[in-house]
Scaffold this motif. Sequence first.
Motif, mmCIF file in Angstrom:
data_model
loop_
_atom_site.group_PDB
_atom_site.id
_atom_site.type_symbol
_atom_site.label_atom_id
_atom_site.label_comp_id
_atom_site.label_asym_id
_atom_site.label_seq_id
_atom_site.Cartn_x
_atom_site.Cartn_y
_atom_site.Cartn_z
ATOM 1 N N MET A 150 0.784 -1.291 -0.003
ATOM 2 C CA MET A 150 0.053 0.168 0.013
ATOM 3 C C MET A 150 0.842 1.146 0.038
ATOM 4 O O MET A 150 0.569 2.382 -0.795
ATOM 5 N N GLU A 151 1.839 1.316 0.976
ATOM 6 C CA GLU A 151 2.727 2.359 0.967
ATOM 7 C C GLU A 151 3.376 2.734 -0.280
ATOM 8 O O GLU A 151 3.460 3.882 -0.741
ATOM 9 N N VAL A 152 3.958 1.753 -0.790
ATOM 10 C CA VAL A 152 4.531 1.908 -2.238
ATOM 11 C C VAL A 152 3.777 2.281 -3.311
ATOM 12 O O VAL A 152 3.924 3.099 -4.213
ATOM 13 N N GLY A 153 2.381 1.631 -3.255
ATOM 14 C CA GLY A 153 1.609 1.912 -4.190
ATOM 15 C C GLY A 153 1.098 3.524 -4.448
ATOM 16 O O GLY A 153 1.016 3.985 -5.354
ATOM 17 N N LEU A 154 0.811 4.140 -3.125
ATOM 18 C CA LEU A 154 0.564 5.391 -2.957
ATOM 19 C C LEU A 154 1.602 6.387 -3.499
ATOM 20 O O LEU A 154 1.254 7.361 -4.148
ATOM 21 N N ASP A 155 2.863 6.037 -3.026
ATOM 22 C CA ASP A 155 3.901 6.631 -3.442
ATOM 23 C C ASP A 155 4.059 6.917 -5.001
ATOM 24 O O ASP A 155 4.204 7.818 -5.668
ATOM 25 N N VAL A 156 3.875 5.781 -5.678
ATOM 26 C CA VAL A 156 4.006 5.683 -7.144
ATOM 27 C C VAL A 156 2.860 6.511 -7.708
ATOM 28 O O VAL A 156 3.095 7.008 -8.579
ATOM 29 N N ILE A 157 1.788 6.237 -7.041
ATOM 30 C CA ILE A 157 0.260 7.083 -7.724
ATOM 31 C C ILE A 157 0.704 8.469 -7.784
ATOM 32 O O ILE A 157 0.507 9.453 -8.810
ATOM 33 N N GLU A 158 1.237 8.969 -6.315
ATOM 34 C CA GLU A 158 1.609 10.275 -6.494
ATOM 35 C C GLU A 158 2.533 11.030 -7.381
ATOM 36 O O GLU A 158 2.616 11.896 -7.870
ATOM 37 N N ARG A 159 3.680 9.898 -7.499
ATOM 38 C CA ARG A 159 4.707 10.523 -8.503
ATOM 39 C C ARG A 159 4.297 10.552 -9.825
ATOM 40 O O ARG A 159 4.580 11.351 -10.772
ATOM 41 N N ILE A 160 3.426 9.377 -10.317
ATOM 42 C CA ILE A 160 2.978 9.533 -11.623
ATOM 43 C C ILE A 160 2.111 10.872 -11.906
ATOM 44 O O ILE A 160 2.312 11.649 -12.889
ATOM 45 N N ILE A 203 -6.303 3.922 -12.120
ATOM 46 C CA ILE A 203 -7.311 3.725 -10.571
ATOM 47 C C ILE A 203 -8.642 3.214 -11.009
ATOM 48 O O ILE A 203 -9.422 2.362 -10.397
ATOM 49 N N ASN A 204 -9.102 3.797 -12.264
ATOM 50 C CA ASN A 204 -10.707 3.070 -12.750
ATOM 51 C C ASN A 204 -10.494 1.775 -13.035
ATOM 52 O O ASN A 204 -11.461 1.140 -13.095
ATOM 53 N N ASN A 205 -9.298 1.245 -13.261
ATOM 54 C CA ASN A 205 -9.455 -0.183 -13.465
ATOM 55 C C ASN A 205 -8.788 -0.941 -12.423
ATOM 56 O O ASN A 205 -8.777 -2.416 -12.171
ATOM 57 N N ILE A 206 -8.907 -0.379 -11.123
ATOM 58 C CA ILE A 206 -8.331 -1.013 -9.879
ATOM 59 C C ILE A 206 -9.832 -1.237 -9.122
ATOM 60 O O ILE A 206 -10.685 -0.707 -9.250
ATOM 61 N N ASP A 207 -9.757 -2.743 -8.608
ATOM 62 C CA ASP A 207 -11.020 -3.193 -7.848
ATOM 63 C C ASP A 207 -11.574 -2.017 -7.041
ATOM 64 O O ASP A 207 -10.347 -1.459 -6.141
ATOM 65 N N ARG A 208 -12.689 -2.033 -6.517
ATOM 66 C CA ARG A 208 -13.384 -0.984 -5.483
ATOM 67 C C ARG A 208 -12.997 -1.018 -4.298
ATOM 68 O O ARG A 208 -12.389 0.195 -3.682
ATOM 69 N N LYS A 210 -9.844 -1.963 -3.508
ATOM 70 C CA LYS A 210 -8.380 -1.344 -3.477
ATOM 71 C C LYS A 210 -8.389 0.064 -3.665
ATOM 72 O O LYS A 210 -7.824 0.802 -3.012
ATOM 73 N N GLU A 211 -9.268 0.448 -4.567
ATOM 74 C CA GLU A 211 -9.572 1.937 -4.921
ATOM 75 C C GLU A 211 -9.931 3.026 -3.580
ATOM 76 O O GLU A 211 -9.200 3.997 -3.411
ATOM 77 N N LYS A 212 -10.854 2.333 -2.557
ATOM 78 C CA LYS A 212 -11.155 3.063 -1.403
ATOM 79 C C LYS A 212 -10.019 2.999 -0.497
ATOM 80 O O LYS A 212 -9.750 4.111 0.132
ATOM 81 N N MET A 213 -9.124 1.934 -0.490
ATOM 82 C CA MET A 213 -8.001 2.048 0.353
ATOM 83 C C MET A 213 -6.938 3.059 -0.142
ATOM 84 O O MET A 213 -6.383 4.051 0.868
ATOM 85 N N ILE A 214 -6.651 3.253 -1.330
ATOM 86 C CA ILE A 214 -6.010 4.393 -2.005
ATOM 87 C C ILE A 214 -6.419 5.629 -1.681
ATOM 88 O O ILE A 214 -5.495 6.335 -1.208
ATOM 89 N N PHE A 215 -7.547 5.905 -1.728
ATOM 90 C CA PHE A 215 -8.123 7.242 -1.411
ATOM 91 C C PHE A 215 -8.284 7.647 -0.086
ATOM 92 O O PHE A 215 -8.115 8.707 0.276
ATOM 93 N N ASP A 216 -8.486 6.773 0.826
ATOM 94 C CA ASP A 216 -8.456 7.008 2.100
ATOM 95 C C ASP A 216 -7.203 7.313 2.626
ATOM 96 O O ASP A 216 -6.950 8.385 3.216
#
Length: 238
Positions: A150-160, A203-208, A210-216
Amino acid sequence: MTALNPRQKAAHVIISLGADVASGIFKHLKEDDIEKVTYEITRQDVVMPRLSEQVVEEFYGLCVAQKVYLEGGVSYAKNVLEKAFGVQQGTALLDRVTKTMRTKAFEFIRKADYKNLMNMIINEHPQTIALILSYARADQASAIISELPMEVGLDVIERIAKMDRTSPGIIRQVEHILESRFAAVEAVDLLDVGGINYIAEIINNIDRGKEKMIFDELNIRDPKLSEEIRKRMFVFED
């Protein structure tokens, strides 16, 4: 300049270069491209000198733009092209070259199975992962981000999302290293960089769930970025 399609422009350049040079160029073209350009050449009953001169000037400008872009990066290329061709034409040339280079960079990863790609980049720095996923297909990037911690995924999302332009030298270096890794793997399944729109599509292609966790988590780390991504996601869904 009279409106010409790319094949017609290529024909004008080939004619202007002469038979000896043209024969050398043809050796590097695909048969289909040779047929198309040859057809256009045969249609040129009368070559208008001024039109050919304009086409050759445009071709020369693109060659210079690509050379300085690859050798010195975006800032250097912008400076050289604006001094050589003026601000308007220099900017237009740089835009055309950067778009062309983007479609060519990391082409091999877009043909790869996402699991193979993930195995290649899982231990890289988040910035490197973000750069690579910015050139991947959206479905590949979605699958990989879903399986990252999760932590790495969020970091990657921010950087993209915050990514703008990257030095061509760095892109070539990362591309070369990654391509070498793929070459060593037998089971490779042979197919805008970054930014808010791209990460929204991912993120539209990620399951809901996981999407909620990302946005939280993203709401805590960067609320404005989180809201902007949500807005773009609604656009893609519509």
